[in-house]
Motif scaffolding. Sequence first.
Motif, PDB file in Angstrom:
ATOM      1  N   TYR A   7      -1.979   3.354   8.620  1.00  0.00           N
ATOM      2  CA  TYR A   7      -1.292   2.297   9.370  1.00  0.00           C
ATOM      3  C   TYR A   7      -1.630   0.901   8.851  1.00  0.00           C
ATOM      4  CZ  TYR A   7      -5.759   2.554  11.887  1.00  0.00           C
ATOM      5  OH  TYR A   7      -7.083   2.593  12.220  1.00  0.00           O
ATOM      6  N   LEU A  11       2.332  -0.461  12.507  1.00  0.00           N
ATOM      7  CA  LEU A  11       3.064   0.627  13.156  1.00  0.00           C
ATOM      8  C   LEU A  11       4.030   0.032  14.180  1.00  0.00           C
ATOM      9  CD1 LEU A  11       0.103   3.070  13.850  1.00  0.00           C
ATOM     10  CD2 LEU A  11       1.958   3.427  12.203  1.00  0.00           C
ATOM     11  N   ARG A  12       5.132   0.692  14.329  1.00  0.00           N
ATOM     12  CA  ARG A  12       6.116   0.247  15.316  1.00  0.00           C
ATOM     13  C   ARG A  12       5.854   0.928  16.661  1.00  0.00           C
ATOM     14  NH1 ARG A  12       9.602  -3.122  13.471  1.00  0.00           N
ATOM     15  NH2 ARG A  12      10.022  -3.189  11.238  1.00  0.00           N
ATOM     16  N   LEU A 104      -4.545   7.550  16.292  1.00  0.00           N
ATOM     17  CA  LEU A 104      -4.528   6.961  14.946  1.00  0.00           C
ATOM     18  C   LEU A 104      -5.375   7.738  13.946  1.00  0.00           C
ATOM     19  CD1 LEU A 104      -4.977   3.270  16.108  1.00  0.00           C
ATOM     20  CD2 LEU A 104      -2.861   4.328  15.279  1.00  0.00           C
ATOM     21  N   PRO A 107      -1.884  10.612  10.269  1.00  0.00           N
ATOM     22  CA  PRO A 107      -0.432  10.429  10.442  1.00  0.00           C
ATOM     23  C   PRO A 107       0.178  11.529  11.312  1.00  0.00           C
ATOM     24  CG  PRO A 107      -1.031  10.187   8.118  1.00  0.00           C
ATOM     25  CD  PRO A 107      -2.266  10.659   8.847  1.00  0.00           C
ATOM     26  N   TRP A 110      -0.338  10.710  14.987  1.00  0.00           N
ATOM     27  CA  TRP A 110       0.606   9.664  15.378  1.00  0.00           C
ATOM     28  C   TRP A 110       1.986  10.276  15.623  1.00  0.00           C
ATOM     29  CZ3 TRP A 110       0.456   4.955  17.239  1.00  0.00           C
ATOM     30  CH2 TRP A 110       1.598   4.156  17.199  1.00  0.00           C
ATOM     31  N   ARG A 111       2.425  11.138  14.715  1.00  0.00           N
ATOM     32  CA  ARG A 111       3.734  11.797  14.876  1.00  0.00           C
ATOM     33  C   ARG A 111       3.742  12.702  16.108  1.00  0.00           C
ATOM     34  NH1 ARG A 111       3.611  11.817   9.273  1.00  0.00           N
ATOM     35  NH2 ARG A 111       2.802  13.938   9.154  1.00  0.00           N
ATOM     36  N   GLY A 121       7.201   4.459  17.136  1.00  0.00           N
ATOM     37  CA  GLY A 121       8.129   4.418  16.008  1.00  0.00           C
ATOM     38  C   GLY A 121       9.309   3.495  16.229  1.00  0.00           C
ATOM     39  N   LEU A 125       6.895  -4.381  14.974  1.00  0.00           N
ATOM     40  CA  LEU A 125       5.826  -3.923  14.102  1.00  0.00           C
ATOM     41  C   LEU A 125       4.509  -4.555  14.554  1.00  0.00           C
ATOM     42  CD1 LEU A 125       5.224  -2.304  11.480  1.00  0.00           C
ATOM     43  CD2 LEU A 125       5.383  -4.498  10.279  1.00  0.00           C
TER      44      LEU A 125
END
Length: 146
Positions: A7, A11-12, A104, A107, A110-111, A121, A125
């Motif tokens: 990140y 990250l959004r 965090l 990845p 996070w997904r 997402g 940002l």
Amino acid sequence: MTQEIFYARGLRFECTRCSKCCRHTPGYVFLSEVDIDRLVSALSLPRQTFLRRYCHRVRYGPVRRISLREKPNVDCILWDDGGCSAYDARPLQCRSFPFWASCLATPEEWRDHGQQCPGIGTGRLHTLREIEGWLALRTEEPLIEA
């Protein structure tokens, strides 16, 4: 060689106020002394009344922590009439989501959290500096071990 933080470019995230993190799923909202002070002030309650009415001790691994209670339907005790009754004073755990170390870690984490939270997402940002700021706050406001 240092591995780049996934990140590092930010990250959004934008809260959609869907309340999935506040309702219908059991969980803990662990509190710090700062959290309790903020909530006591916002709810205009004596500390002991707040703790008795809104909190309970839970065993979490080798420690006992103070957590907000849940309603019988597992909604957060602060959930009321379409939103958080103490939104402006909500605990750091709530304010800092999803910028938690557990979210965090990788990845993939996070997904995975993004599968449950429609705000991950999307939206603005958040910079690496902002994200690190949220992570640092947890260190500065440690959870109560009861």
